[in-house]
Motif scaffolding. Structure first.
Motif, PDB file in Angstrom:
ATOM      1  N   GLY A  15      16.023 -35.530  28.827  1.00 63.29           N
ATOM      2  CA  GLY A  15      17.421 -35.505  29.227  1.00 63.29           C
ATOM      3  C   GLY A  15      17.742 -34.431  30.246  1.00 63.29           C
ATOM      4  O   GLY A  15      18.561 -34.642  31.157  1.00 63.29           O
TER       5      GLY A  15
ATOM      6  N   ASN B  64      20.703 -38.241  28.054  1.00 57.40           N
ATOM      7  CA  ASN B  64      19.648 -38.583  27.094  1.00 57.40           C
ATOM      8  C   ASN B  64      19.477 -40.099  27.027  1.00 57.40           C
ATOM      9  O   ASN B  64      20.466 -40.835  26.912  1.00 57.40           O
TER      10      ASN B  64
ATOM     11  N   ASP C  68      16.327 -37.800  21.592  1.00 55.71           N
ATOM     12  CA  ASP C  68      15.940 -38.944  22.409  1.00 55.71           C
ATOM     13  C   ASP C  68      15.423 -40.121  21.580  1.00 55.71           C
ATOM     14  O   ASP C  68      14.918 -41.097  22.131  1.00 55.71           O
TER      15      ASP C  68
END
Length: 317
Positions: free
Chosen positions: A275, A127, A254
């Protein structure tokens, strides 16, 4: 060379992988495996996948398949990973690698024997929010003193992220805690040397604890507190607070903010904000380059050793 992929598990997470792979050049999903043939065909039609089956062995028998991504029930992960390696296929297995430590150890032994790429889906390593913090750490600009993590869901019945009935039971320790246990050691850059856990009552029908608390300490002195619940009625998800020697960061999937809730731009950290896509990119890059991937099964095994020790603690308690 186009990497030909078989994907097992056409549920919520399998679809996330299919969406991510669409953005990656030189990769084609040629086979889709899942337990309900009609639903699997429906997903295959949407993503233009030609081969559909309910049996992983059918896909492993296809010579052109180079690699397999497993998004199947937890209890199948280790045995299916072994089947892929025995068939000569590179494999990425979604988290967790196993729910019995000895099974995970068998996977690592076979991977070393075959030399194939075998990776586990520890998405937090990829991420952008957590990558941003990792780059600060590796640059010597930030050191973790404490991580405080909350993993909260509202799940009183056996449903997946899409609200569909699951064929298996999810687990706070072996699945959800695995994300944070691995991430803490990875970000601290130091192995976990102490771990404690307590859990709430066992659910009468699901047979699992719905609430859990875990404490971790790394060899370098950093600590982590992790709270997990299937009883929490919002907000849902996992929220990470990094408390360090030079800053505080709060990661929500994120998104990343500092301790004053000021947004940090992570859009340029990597080639995507997804991610799962970044995780898949690493898998395919490792295959092409003939190298060990980030989050290889060998790298993440210490996480499962910690989970095993915590399970023994909980059972004894």
């Amino acid at each position: 060379m186009t990497i030909k992929v078989a994907l097992a598990g056409a549920g919520a997470f399998g679809i996330k992988h299919l969406d991510g792979i669409k953005n990656i050049d030189g990769v084609e999903v040629v086979s889709l495996i899942s337990r309900d043939l009609a639903k699997t065909q429906e997903v295959a039609d949407k993503y233009c996948i030609k081969h559909v089956t309910t049996d992983l062995a059918d896909s492993l028998a296809i010579k052109e398949v180079d690699a397999v991504i497993l998004c199947t029930p937890t209890q199948m992960h280790a045995s299916q990973t072994i089947a892929c390696l025995e068939a000569g296929k590179h494999v990425q297995v979604e988290i967790p690698l196993c729910d019995v430590l000895a099974d995970g150890e068998k996977v690592i032994a076979l991977q070393k024997q075959t030399g194939l790429v075998a990776m586990c889906g520890h998405t937090r390593r990829f991420n952008p929010s957590h990558q941003y913090v990792h780059k600060k750490i590796t640059a010597g600009e930030f050191n973790i003193q404490q991580m405080d993590v909350q993993t909260y869901f509202f799940r009183r019945t056996n449903m997946n992220a899409l609200g569909q009935a699951r064929s298996w039971t999810d687990h706070l320790l072996w699945h959800h805690a695995a994300h944070t246990v691995d991430l803490f050691a990875y970000q601290a850059g130091s192995p976990i040397v102490k771990a404690n856990a307590i859990q709430g009552p066992i659910h009468p029908t699901l047979g699992i604890a719905m609430d859990m608390s875990i404490q971790l300490k790394a060899a370098n002195g950093a600590i982590c507190t992790l709270s997990l619940s299937f009883n929490n009625d919002g907000p849902l998800g996992t929220f990470f607070r990094y408390i360090g020697d030079s800053a505080t960061y709060i990661a929500r999937y994120d998104d990343l903010v500092n301790g004053k809730e000021e947004k940090i731009d992570v859009s340029k950290v990597d080639v995507s904000m997804n991610g799962i896509e970044l995780q898949d990119r690493e898998f395919f890059a490792a295959i092409r380059e003939g190298r060990e991937p980030n989050a290889s099964v060998a790298q993440v095994l210490p996480c499962y050793q910690v989970l095993h020790d915590l399970e023994l603690q909980l059972n004894a308690g």
